[in-house]
Design a protein around this motif. Structure first.
Motif: not given
Length: 301
Positions: A48-54, A209-221
């Protein structure tokens, strides 16, 4: 089948075992940890979440499904039923329950697809590499006074359940380094976790590693949204096909979508769907049967 039951008679069960592990279980494991840390609690909420479902659709149909050893139409049809199952309104399947022992689950359910994809395309798939980064983020925790290993999300603390040696390895890596990219490379290289050195899988360490840096910087969503918007070539082709079918200028006449809107049966179906209060998918003749089947279908982690 004469009784109308979906039964396959075969002398080789292996492709169907692979189908179940990679599509059903693999999609669960690839999406649940990221979704949980993004603030969701159930599998249905993912659909149901637009970001997660995409993100989930991209991972399912562009990265997992093509590497299931069955005819394309058959494996895509199965994946579509799994997506319907994830949206089941009668099952509350908790993401935190799927998270149990996620390291071994990711290794069995997701890694084989990652390696198959990398062998064909020369690098690991973007979405599944993100799922590995999300796993490392989920396992970024601390031991509490009572000995439990706990992580933190915006809604508060959550339990991280896995083998004691795995929790110790994760804890030591995060405690020793503040650079998320270095933590990712260190943990991917640790064969005690995965049974092999994952930095040897083409492109996986760099992308994770790039994704993990982004998760820590802007959040998972937000990070998930960035990865879902990378639009790999397969997604571009699918978008082009969709546009050609719906745009009368590109299809040489009235597009399929526009023809559907002018069809009285389509309008009747839209009204029936609205009255039924089920906004998620078009009304189909078998919907009532599927609702009954939902109530009988068990959840699987």
């Amino acid at each position: 089948h004469k009784a109308g039951i979906d039964v396959v008679w075969t002398d080789d069960l292996q492709p169907y075992r692979t189908r179940k592990v990679r599509i059903l279980n693999g999609a669960h494991t690839a999406s649940s940890l990221a979704s949980f840390c993004a603030g969701l609690d159930t599998v249905r909420e993912m659909t149901e979440d637009p970001v997660v479902s995409k993100y989930l659709n991209q991972v399912m149909f562009e990265e997992i499904v093509p590497f299931v050893p069955l005819p394309d139409a058959e494996r895509r049809a199965y994946a579509a039923t799994i997506m319907e199952r994830f949206a089941n309104p009668h099952i509350r399947h908790e993401l935190i329950s799927i998270a149990l022992n996620s390291v071994s689950k990711w290794t069995v359910r997701v890694l084989p697809t990652v390696k198959d994809f990398a062998a064909k395309h020369g690098k690991a798939p973007v979405g599944l590499a993100f799922s590995l980064a999300a796993l490392l983020n989920f396992y970024h925790g601390k031991f509490a006074a009572n000995g439990d290993f706990e992580g933190q999300r915006e809604k508060g603390s959550y339990p991280i359940k896995d083998n004691a040696d795995i929790l110790s390895i994760m804890n030591a890596a995060w405690a020793a380094e503040t650079d998320a990219a270095k933590v990712a490379v260190t943990l991917l290289a640790d064969a005690r976790l995965w049974g092999e050195d994952l930095t040897q899988v083409a492109g996986l360490a760099e992308q994770a590693s790039t994704a993990l840096v982004r998760i820590k910087a802007v959040g998972v969503k937000a990070a998930m949204g960035e990865h879902a918007d990378l639009d790999p070539p397969a997604c571009q082709r699918r978008r082009a096909d969709r546009d050609a079918a719906t745009d009368p200028r590109r299809s040489g006449g009235v597009g399929k979508y526009h023809r559907a809107r002018s069809d009285p049966q389509w309008s009747q179906g839209r009204r029936a769907r609205s009255e039924s209060g089920r906004p998620g998918s078009p009304l189909q003749p078998g919907d009532r049967f599927r609702q009954e089947r939902y109530r009988r279908r068990p959840a699987h982690s």
